[in-house]
Motif scaffolding. Structure first.
Motif, short mmCIF file in Angstrom:
data_model
loop_
_atom_site.label_atom_id
_atom_site.label_comp_id
_atom_site.label_asym_id
_atom_site.label_seq_id
_atom_site.Cartn_x
_atom_site.Cartn_y
_atom_site.Cartn_z
N TYR A 104 -8.46 -14.85 -6.21
CA TYR A 104 -7.47 -14.78 -7.07
C TYR A 104 -7.25 -13.15 -7.63
CZ TYR A 104 -7.08 -14.51 -12.53
OH TYR A 104 -6.96 -15.00 -13.56
N LEU A 105 -8.06 -12.20 -7.68
CA LEU A 105 -8.26 -10.74 -7.75
C LEU A 105 -6.89 -9.61 -7.05
CD1 LEU A 105 -11.40 -10.09 -7.86
CD2 LEU A 105 -10.51 -9.68 -9.62
N LEU A 106 -7.46 -10.48 -6.00
CA LEU A 106 -5.73 -10.04 -4.74
C LEU A 106 -4.54 -10.50 -5.26
CD1 LEU A 106 -7.28 -10.72 -0.77
CD2 LEU A 106 -7.29 -8.17 -2.21
N LYS A 107 -4.84 -11.24 -5.91
CA LYS A 107 -3.10 -12.24 -6.25
C LYS A 107 -2.68 -11.15 -7.91
CE LYS A 107 -1.00 -15.99 -8.25
NZ LYS A 107 -1.01 -17.94 -8.73
N GLU A 133 0.88 -7.15 -9.72
CA GLU A 133 0.68 -5.89 -10.05
C GLU A 133 1.50 -4.58 -9.96
OE1 GLU A 133 -2.97 -4.75 -11.13
OE2 GLU A 133 -2.59 -6.14 -13.41
N ASN A 134 0.85 -4.59 -7.75
CA ASN A 134 1.83 -3.78 -7.90
C ASN A 134 3.06 -4.13 -7.16
OD1 ASN A 134 -0.64 -1.93 -7.18
ND2 ASN A 134 -1.65 -3.67 -5.88
N LEU A 135 3.43 -5.61 -6.67
CA LEU A 135 4.83 -5.91 -7.21
C LEU A 135 5.49 -5.82 -7.91
CD1 LEU A 135 6.84 -7.32 -4.93
CD2 LEU A 135 6.30 -9.01 -5.98
N SER A 136 5.30 -5.24 -9.29
CA SER A 136 5.88 -5.16 -10.69
C SER A 136 5.66 -3.88 -9.82
CB SER A 136 5.04 -5.66 -11.24
OG SER A 136 4.41 -5.02 -11.12
N THR A 137 5.24 -3.17 -10.29
CA THR A 137 5.29 -1.63 -9.89
C THR A 137 6.21 -1.31 -9.34
OG1 THR A 137 2.51 -1.06 -10.81
CG2 THR A 137 3.68 0.19 -10.41
N ARG A 138 6.30 -1.96 -8.42
CA ARG A 138 6.57 -1.39 -6.60
C ARG A 138 8.88 -1.42 -7.13
NH1 ARG A 138 6.85 -3.74 -0.80
NH2 ARG A 138 8.80 -2.15 0.77
N GLU A 139 9.09 -3.18 -7.50
CA GLU A 139 9.95 -3.15 -8.30
C GLU A 139 10.67 -1.87 -9.13
OE1 GLU A 139 9.76 -7.35 -9.42
OE2 GLU A 139 9.56 -7.84 -8.00
N GLU A 140 9.91 -1.69 -10.42
CA GLU A 140 10.13 -0.51 -11.76
C GLU A 140 10.64 0.51 -10.46
OE1 GLU A 140 11.38 0.26 -14.48
OE2 GLU A 140 10.50 -1.16 -14.05
N TYR A 141 10.03 0.67 -9.86
CA TYR A 141 10.06 2.08 -9.06
C TYR A 141 11.47 1.75 -7.91
CZ TYR A 141 9.31 5.64 -5.77
OH TYR A 141 9.61 7.37 -4.65
N GLU A 142 11.54 1.32 -7.69
CA GLU A 142 12.61 1.23 -6.74
C GLU A 142 13.48 0.63 -7.37
OE1 GLU A 142 12.38 -2.73 -4.29
OE2 GLU A 142 10.83 -0.75 -2.96
#
Length: 364
Positions: free
Chosen positions: A199-202, A207-216
């Motif tokens: 659950y924590l990894l999910k 969060e990492n995915l959203s941050t990466r999408e925003e960065y891209e």
């Protein structure tokens, strides 16, 4: 004496009457059925389960030859041979025909266990729960609890299974299934920790995915802005180059541009300088003839103009004769060539940057 004899005779008659049905049932077996029963019993003793099943099924297939002992031996042979479906069917048949047999308790327990082994976990829970309610003092009671817990575990109801496993371990430590129950408790605890970690990894992954999408997205925006800016600079430079080339062809002057203000230094005339050096005041010019009021028009002093361009500073001294005009034209022409050369160089640099950026975008 008569009373004692009468009682003894009554007891003897009652015993014979009770034994009569068994002798009658045995007398109904044919020679072939008796031979099959004997061979099946011998195979059962030798733990030859395949042969025991073969001969005992022959005996049980005749309705009049079915007894609790024969059917019980057949059920155990089928369980040991791994024929769980047939064994469960024979258990139900046994429970329907022999409700008061001494083997009924064991057969009811095996029926619930076989339902679990056949993946009929809901039916297994109901059957084993009935067994536990009817036989709370039975030696098979902790085993029934264990198989109920196994049914819950296979249905992913880990909380219910945990309580039953703990009961087997704590209340019946001498049960043969207690070590396996403890192992299952460890698995449930480990699974609980793994679920929390997953659950924590999910959450962290989202969060990492959203941050990466925003960065891209920001990178794409910056790339578009840079490309647009480079294009605008290139277009402006090309327009400026075309304008300067047109001016060169026409032979006109450069358009007015914001440049450092030229410093004009007014220098005194040679006569004034000589006057200052000699310490005498400079003589005022005589008034021109014909001027109204007798006021003379002063002569235009010589002016030295310093104009800042991309080349070394050039001082031009104007004189009344008009020689400064040609010097200014020469300066304008040289500055025009210098500015045109500089703009062309910048345009080539911008064109190179734009092509390099387009190459990188195509590679991505």
């Amino acid at each position: 004496m008569l009373k004692r004899f009468a009682a003894l005779a009554f007891f003897s008659f009652f015993s014979i009457f009770c034994l009569f049905p068994q002798t009658a049932s045995k007398s109904k077996l044919s020679a072939a059925d008796s031979a099959n029963l004997k061979q099946g019993a011998d195979a059962y003793k030798k733990e030859d389960w395949t042969s025991a099943i073969f001969f005992l099924r022959k005996v049980v297939s005749v309705p009049g030859n079915v007894s609790d002992e024969n059917l019980f031996m057949l059920i155990k042979s089928e369980i040991y041979a791994g024929e769980y479906r047939q064994a469960q069917n024979d258990c139900e048949k046994f429970l329907e025909q022999f409700t008061s047999s001494p083997y009924t308790e064991y057969v009811r327990y095996q029926n619930g266990r076989l339902l679990h082994l056949l993946a009929r976990n809901e039916d297994a829970v109901l059957s084993l729960s009935d067994f536990c309610h009817q036989n709370p003092d039975s030696e098979l009671y902790p085993l029934a609890l264990y198989w109920i817990a196994e049914s819950f575990y296979d249905e992913y109801n880990f909380e219910s299974a945990r309580g039953l496993y703990e009961r087997v371990v704590n209340d019946f430590p001498g049960c043969e299934k207690a070590p396996q129950a403890q192992y299952k408790l460890d698995l449930i605890e480990r699974r609980s920790r793994e679920e929390k970690l997953l659950y924590l990894l999910k959450v962290i992954g989202e969060e990492n995915l959203s941050t990466r999408e925003e960065y891209e997205r920001q990178l794409r925006v910056y790339a578009l802005e840079d490309e647009s800016g480079v294009r605008h600079l290139l277009l402006d430079s090309q327009a400026r180059i075309a304008e300067l080339e047109a001016l060169l062809e026409q032979g006109g002057a450069l358009p007015a541009e914001p440049e450092p203000e030229p410093s004009a230094v007014t220098e005194p005339s040679e006569s004034a300088e000589s006057g200052e050096n000699s310490g005498e005041p400079a003589a005022s010019p005589e008034p021109e003839k014909g001027a109204p009021g007798g006021v003379s028009k002063p002569e235009k002093p010589n002016v030295q103009i310093i104009q800042s361009v991309n080349e070394p500073s050039i001082r031009v001294k104007q004189n009344p004769g008009g020689q400064g005009t040609s010097a200014v034209k020469n300066t304008n022409a040289s500055s025009k060539d210098t500015e045109l050369h500089t703009l062309k160089r910048k345009a080539r640099q911008l064109q190179y940057l734009l092509e390099e950026q387009q190459t990188e975008d195509g590679a991505k």
